[in-house]
Scaffold this motif. Sequence first.
Motif, PDB file in Angstrom:
ATOM      1  N   GLU A 114     -13.073  65.674 -34.797  1.00 29.87           N
ATOM      2  CA  GLU A 114     -12.635  66.981 -35.290  1.00 29.87           C
ATOM      3  C   GLU A 114     -12.645  67.098 -36.813  1.00 29.87           C
ATOM      4  O   GLU A 114     -12.845  68.190 -37.348  1.00 29.87           O
ATOM      5  CB  GLU A 114     -11.215  67.268 -34.789  1.00 29.87           C
ATOM      6  N   ALA A 158     -10.640  61.257 -31.426  1.00 26.81           N
ATOM      7  CA  ALA A 158     -10.557  62.720 -31.527  1.00 26.81           C
ATOM      8  C   ALA A 158     -10.389  63.147 -32.978  1.00 26.81           C
ATOM      9  O   ALA A 158     -10.980  64.150 -33.413  1.00 26.81           O
ATOM     10  CB  ALA A 158      -9.382  63.237 -30.691  1.00 26.81           C
ATOM     11  N   ILE A 204      -7.055  65.942 -28.919  1.00 27.50           N
ATOM     12  CA  ILE A 204      -7.320  66.728 -30.128  1.00 27.50           C
ATOM     13  C   ILE A 204      -6.034  67.376 -30.638  1.00 27.50           C
ATOM     14  O   ILE A 204      -5.769  67.383 -31.846  1.00 27.50           O
ATOM     15  CB  ILE A 204      -8.408  67.783 -29.861  1.00 27.50           C
TER      16      ILE A 204
END
Length: 323
Positions: free
Chosen positions: A152, A148, A116
Amino acid sequence: MKTLLVVLVVLAIVGIGTVQVLAQKRERNAAVHYPPQGTLIDVDGVAVHVEQMGKGPDLVLIHGASGNTRDFTFAFADLLKDRYRITILDRPGLGWSDRAGPQYERIWTNAHEDPITQARLLRAATQKLGVENPIVLGHSFGGIVALAWGVEFDDLAGIVSVAGVANPWPGTLDWTYTVGGTAWGGALVIPLLSAFVPQTYVDTIVAGIFEPQKAPAGYLEHVGSAMTLRRNTMRANTRQVNWLRPHVVDLSARYNAITEPVEIVHGDADTIVPLDVHSIKLPDQIAGANLTVLHGVGHMPHHTHASDVIAAIDRVATRAGLR
């Protein structure tokens, strides 16, 4: 006894000096023969190396472990630049990108950039270049960074995972990661590897990554083993890989948040990131995800079976309404 102690101290100092000289020689070689081919983008004080080419819908390419942008500029990007605006990035600590922050730069630490953190940094770099609604392709370690990004953020058109890390794996990693990824290993063992690993060992590793296919002629010379064997690069890579699994566990539980089109391309002869561990589960974890299995193909399909990877990119572009 005192004489023996003095001799041992002298030998230790000479040994440390020799390691440093040899490691620095490799690092100078990397700087001379493999300078940045693109632009260094400042992202809140962190330099991210980016290469851009082509025209069309935005396509972001994220390389795997030990890699850099040159993995894609060897041949793959040239096959796409007439139809996509391609943005290729060095992940933090690899190629010519900085570590994502000063806490990762220390020698005596196992601090590492999780997927992330990497996705946030790379996304910020692309935004500075005006990249909008991109298709994000990740190869190997880059696959989990692409996933990721999708978990996100919702500002991407779709994801292409190529032999990508996606799910937790059983067992342990190679000793170079389990040792090199620790604080003491990064401080003491990585300099030794950087100084003394022979080219024949590098050749063997690269051959194993491509098996059962062969690396294309000129590939290793283009990518540059000297880039991979720099001390800071080796520390970044081994830490990121060694401590990756817990982050994969967390991310894999969140894949249902991805709503964009996802295409997966994976060879069933891949022994580096095995299909049955990583990609085979993704169609059940991400709604609408499409898996293309390449029979008898190893870990580098974007080099050995580029047309299949390009077809997957085009399918995402079509599904996302970009074409």
